[in-house]
Motif scaffolding. Structure first.
Motif, PDB file in Angstrom:
ATOM      1  N   GLU A  72       0.823  -1.210   0.000  1.00  0.00           N
ATOM      2  CA  GLU A  72       0.000   0.000   0.000  1.00  0.00           C
ATOM      3  C   GLU A  72       0.858   1.262   0.000  1.00  0.00           C
ATOM      4  N   VAL A  73       1.975   1.242   0.697  1.00  0.00           N
ATOM      5  CA  VAL A  73       2.851   2.412   0.696  1.00  0.00           C
ATOM      6  C   VAL A  73       3.379   2.675  -0.708  1.00  0.00           C
ATOM      7  N   PHE A  74       3.835   1.614  -1.390  1.00  0.00           N
ATOM      8  CA  PHE A  74       4.402   1.781  -2.721  1.00  0.00           C
ATOM      9  C   PHE A  74       3.355   2.149  -3.764  1.00  0.00           C
ATOM     10  N   THR A  75       2.138   1.661  -3.611  1.00  0.00           N
ATOM     11  CA  THR A  75       1.113   1.904  -4.628  1.00  0.00           C
ATOM     12  C   THR A  75       0.250   3.129  -4.342  1.00  0.00           C
ATOM     13  N   GLN A  76       0.018   3.417  -3.071  1.00  0.00           N
ATOM     14  CA  GLN A  76      -0.902   4.502  -2.725  1.00  0.00           C
ATOM     15  C   GLN A  76      -0.190   5.782  -2.287  1.00  0.00           C
ATOM     16  N   GLU A  77       1.016   5.677  -1.776  1.00  0.00           N
ATOM     17  CA  GLU A  77       1.694   6.863  -1.264  1.00  0.00           C
ATOM     18  C   GLU A  77       3.149   6.954  -1.746  1.00  0.00           C
ATOM     19  N   PRO A  78       3.369   6.808  -3.072  1.00  0.00           N
ATOM     20  CA  PRO A  78       4.752   6.825  -3.584  1.00  0.00           C
ATOM     21  C   PRO A  78       5.431   8.188  -3.441  1.00  0.00           C
ATOM     22  N   ARG A  79       4.683   9.276  -3.620  1.00  0.00           N
ATOM     23  CA  ARG A  79       5.300  10.599  -3.495  1.00  0.00           C
ATOM     24  C   ARG A  79       5.794  10.836  -2.069  1.00  0.00           C
ATOM     25  N   ALA A  80       4.995  10.405  -1.106  1.00  0.00           N
ATOM     26  CA  ALA A  80       5.400  10.553   0.293  1.00  0.00           C
ATOM     27  C   ALA A  80       6.685   9.774   0.554  1.00  0.00           C
ATOM     28  N   LEU A  81       6.783   8.579  -0.008  1.00  0.00           N
ATOM     29  CA  LEU A  81       7.968   7.752   0.190  1.00  0.00           C
ATOM     30  C   LEU A  81       9.204   8.399  -0.438  1.00  0.00           C
ATOM     31  N   ILE A  82       9.062   8.905  -1.655  1.00  0.00           N
ATOM     32  CA  ILE A  82      10.197   9.545  -2.333  1.00  0.00           C
ATOM     33  C   ILE A  82      10.645  10.786  -1.563  1.00  0.00           C
ATOM     34  N   ALA A  83       9.682  11.604  -1.133  1.00  0.00           N
ATOM     35  CA  ALA A  83      10.020  12.807  -0.367  1.00  0.00           C
ATOM     36  C   ALA A  83      10.723  12.444   0.929  1.00  0.00           C
ATOM     37  N   GLY A  84      10.202  11.427   1.620  1.00  0.00           N
ATOM     38  CA  GLY A  84      10.799  11.002   2.883  1.00  0.00           C
ATOM     39  C   GLY A  84      12.222  10.508   2.710  1.00  0.00           C
ATOM     40  N   ILE A  85      12.481   9.816   1.612  1.00  0.00           N
ATOM     41  CA  ILE A  85      13.831   9.311   1.338  1.00  0.00           C
ATOM     42  C   ILE A  85      14.790  10.470   1.060  1.00  0.00           C
ATOM     43  N   LEU A  86      14.388  11.368   0.185  1.00  0.00           N
ATOM     44  CA  LEU A  86      15.294  12.431  -0.255  1.00  0.00           C
ATOM     45  C   LEU A  86      15.643  13.412   0.860  1.00  0.00           C
ATOM     46  N   ILE A  87      14.688  13.709   1.742  1.00  0.00           N
ATOM     47  CA  ILE A  87      14.976  14.704   2.773  1.00  0.00           C
ATOM     48  C   ILE A  87      15.909  14.164   3.854  1.00  0.00           C
ATOM     49  N   ARG A  88      16.166  12.863   3.853  1.00  0.00           N
ATOM     50  CA  ARG A  88      17.096  12.280   4.828  1.00  0.00           C
ATOM     51  C   ARG A  88      18.535  12.202   4.329  1.00  0.00           C
ATOM     52  N   ILE A  89      18.757  12.271   3.036  1.00  0.00           N
ATOM     53  CA  ILE A  89      20.072  11.950   2.488  1.00  0.00           C
ATOM     54  C   ILE A  89      21.151  12.925   2.953  1.00  0.00           C
ATOM     55  N   CYS A  90      20.954  14.212   2.784  1.00  0.00           N
ATOM     56  CA  CYS A  90      21.985  15.178   3.174  1.00  0.00           C
ATOM     57  C   CYS A  90      22.282  15.144   4.676  1.00  0.00           C
ATOM     58  N   PRO A  91      21.275  15.115   5.562  1.00  0.00           N
ATOM     59  CA  PRO A  91      21.604  15.007   6.986  1.00  0.00           C
ATOM     60  C   PRO A  91      22.403  13.759   7.327  1.00  0.00           C
ATOM     61  N   ASP A  92      22.088  12.639   6.678  1.00  0.00           N
ATOM     62  CA  ASP A  92      22.844  11.402   6.911  1.00  0.00           C
ATOM     63  C   ASP A  92      24.308  11.565   6.507  1.00  0.00           C
ATOM     64  N   VAL A  93      24.528  12.135   5.328  1.00  0.00           N
ATOM     65  CA  VAL A  93      25.885  12.318   4.821  1.00  0.00           C
ATOM     66  C   VAL A  93      26.649  13.304   5.704  1.00  0.00           C
ATOM     67  N   LEU A  94      25.993  14.378   6.093  1.00  0.00           N
ATOM     68  CA  LEU A  94      26.633  15.370   6.965  1.00  0.00           C
ATOM     69  C   LEU A  94      27.049  14.748   8.294  1.00  0.00           C
ATOM     70  N   TYR A  95      26.174  13.918   8.859  1.00  0.00           N
ATOM     71  CA  TYR A  95      26.461  13.274  10.140  1.00  0.00           C
ATOM     72  C   TYR A  95      27.620  12.287  10.011  1.00  0.00           C
ATOM     73  N   SER A  96      27.638  11.529   8.923  1.00  0.00           N
ATOM     74  CA  SER A  96      28.735  10.589   8.690  1.00  0.00           C
ATOM     75  C   SER A  96      30.064  11.327   8.540  1.00  0.00           C
ATOM     76  N   LEU A  97      30.017  12.487   7.890  1.00  0.00           N
ATOM     77  CA  LEU A  97      31.242  13.265   7.688  1.00  0.00           C
ATOM     78  C   LEU A  97      31.835  13.730   9.010  1.00  0.00           C
ATOM     79  N   PHE A  98      30.968  14.243   9.897  1.00  0.00           N
ATOM     80  CA  PHE A  98      31.485  14.893  11.099  1.00  0.00           C
ATOM     81  C   PHE A  98      31.507  14.014  12.352  1.00  0.00           C
ATOM     82  N   THR A  99      31.068  12.779  12.238  1.00  0.00           N
ATOM     83  CA  THR A  99      31.177  11.881  13.393  1.00  0.00           C
ATOM     84  C   THR A  99      31.993  10.620  13.096  1.00  0.00           C
ATOM     85  N   VAL A 100      32.209  10.309  11.821  1.00  0.00           N
ATOM     86  CA  VAL A 100      32.952   9.096  11.455  1.00  0.00           C
ATOM     87  C   VAL A 100      34.199   9.451  10.646  1.00  0.00           C
ATOM     88  N   PHE A 101      33.998  10.054   9.476  1.00  0.00           N
ATOM     89  CA  PHE A 101      35.131  10.311   8.587  1.00  0.00           C
ATOM     90  C   PHE A 101      36.126  11.306   9.189  1.00  0.00           C
TER      91      PHE A 101
END
Length: 454
Positions: free
Chosen positions: A247-276
């Motif tokens: 149901e998520v993939f068929t009924q709410e795909p835009r929500a899923l895409i938006a949710g994925i994209l808005i997490r990417i930069c914060p994840d990368v930023l956190y990896s940069l300044f706490t791991v790398f």
């Protein structure tokens, strides 16, 4: 209705129009969400620190230091790659069985895996099997964390007023910096009090063995909780989804895409300044391991207050505007930080870390509310878990590997900063696709929500 400030949250007095236990339930849910994610991210962070500073030589010995670091970071990535499986399994169960039961399972899975890492023989004892077992346990950690986040967010936010979701949902967001602070603190203390030989031989294991004690505390908290009012209402109305993933993939795909994209930069930023950054400081700047760990701890300590502050602020202003501002800052800061770090001034680097993690807090504090409100209530656990975990695969999972490869290939921090800029553009697209926060929960009537006293 007045909005909460971070300084008042410990003194909040809640009133409920449905059950007399709502006041206690809201408090317990906030604490359980905060403590549970703290414990799980302590486990995850302890591995991340060890991977950046120690595991290369213990589990992936090689004459090439770069190869050892890359191999250790690969097992770091496995934890992220396993998260979608946790999101698929536990997200589905969370929408079908309830939030509470699933969160008990995820805590147990992550805690046991971390404890076993603490007793795992190294390459010197059992050869290549040490690396195989380490990767397997890291995978189990990732599955547990992948199922944890969505439930922890809903645990606190679904007991509270929907108009204050930014603040209540931030309980789960405080977990990563709190866990990171705790893990770095324990490892830094061990490294400072033990000789290098003792720390590399057995001292590092203590940080992982402590997970067993912490998990017992987390389980005690979660077993005392009730199910959230939102899920209770969904169950009463017979609205539980039969196939939530489909149901998520068929009924709410835009929500899923938006949710994925808005997490990417914060994840990368956190990896940069706490791991790398730990590897960069030791290999490129010639600074000690303890200095790098301390800098991360200082930045994480500030995040403990900035996360709920940012979440509360997002209840006053548009979360989309806050996210846009934070994303722009995330794109710019690496271009300022690395020249600052080049001075090799510890004070300058520590200040740079604080600023970097403050920018991350601006994004991460409101993130939980922003992602969960993209989805309908009956698909919220599944949808938010999938968005969170799938973003981790293309964001935080590969970031340390890409940073290391870029620095080795171009011998310049500029390539690393440009990579962060690209991820910021991607997250900006996600912000544009996202929907605004709903004014109230359609499933639970306004008169039935837990309201925060003026």
């Amino acid at each position: 209705m007045t909005y909460l400030t971070p300084l008042r949250w410990m003194d909040i007095v809640m009133t409920a129009s449905t059950e007399p236990t709502d006041k206690r339930s809201l408090r317990r849910a906030f604490v359980a969400s905060l403590s549970g994610t703290t414990l799980e991210y302590y486990d995850f962070a302890a591995y991340s620190v060890a991977a950046a500073t120690l595991f290369g030589k213990l589990f992936f010995p090689s004459g090439d230091s770069l190869a050892g670091t890359m191999a250790a970071f690969s097992t770091y990535a496995v934890g992220y790659l396993a998260r979608p499986l946790g999101g698929f399994i536990f997200g589905r169960l969370g929408d079908k069985l309830g939030r509470k039961q699933v969160l008990v399972f995820t805590l147990l899975l992550t805690g046991i895996a971390t404890f076993l890492i603490g007793v795992l023989p190294t390459h010197a004892a059992i050869g290549g099997w040490a690396a195989v077992l380490l990767v397997a346990l890291r995978f189990a950690q990732g599955v547990g964390v992948g199922g944890e986040w969505g439930g922890a967010v809903l645990l606190s936010s679904e007991f509270g007023d929907p108009k204050k979701r930014g603040f209540w949902a931030s309980a789960a967001q405080i977990g990563p910096p709190a866990g990171n602070l705790l893990a770095n603190g324990v490892i830094a203390l061990l490294a400072a009090t033990l000789s290098t030989a003792a720390f590399e031989s057995w001292g590092w294991r203590i940080a992982f063995l402590l997970s067993g004690v912490l998990v017992l505390f987390g389980l005690w908290l979660r077993m005392k909780l009730e199910e959230t009012p939102v899920f209770k209402k969904i169950a009463e109305q017979g609205e539980k989804p039969k196939a939530p993933i489909k149901e998520v993939f068929t009924q709410e795909p835009r929500a899923l895409i938006a949710g994925i994209l808005i997490r990417i930069c914060p994840d990368v930023l956190y990896s940069l300044f706490t791991v790398f950054v730990l590897t960069y400081m030791t290999s490129e700047l010639g600074m000690s391991r303890s200095q790098g760990l301390t800098a991360v701890m200082i930045g994480s300590a500030f995040q403990l207050f900035l996360m709920p502050a940012a979440g509360a602020l997002s209840d006053r202003v548009s979360r989309r505007k806050m996210y846009a501002i934070g994303t722009i800052a995330a794109a710019i800061w690496p271009f300022l930080f690395f020249p600052l770090a080049g001075s090799k001034s510890y004070l300058a680097i520590a200040v740079g870390m604080v600023v970097a993690l403050a920018i991350h807090a601006v994004l991460y504090g409101p993130q939980a509310a922003m992602i969960t409100e993209q989805f309908s209530e009956r698909l919220r656990y599944t949808g938010s878990s999938l968005a969170y975990t799938l973003a981790g695969v293309v964001g935080g999972a590969v970031a340390p590997l890409i940073f290391t490869a870029l620095l080795d290939s171009y011998d310049s921090w500029v390539a690393v900063a440009l990579y962060v800029l690209v991820t910021a553009i991607v997250t900006g697209i996600g912000v544009a696709l996202s929907r605004r926060a709903p004014e109230e929960e359609p499933v639970v009537a306004a008169s039935e929500t837990v309201e925060v006293a003026r």
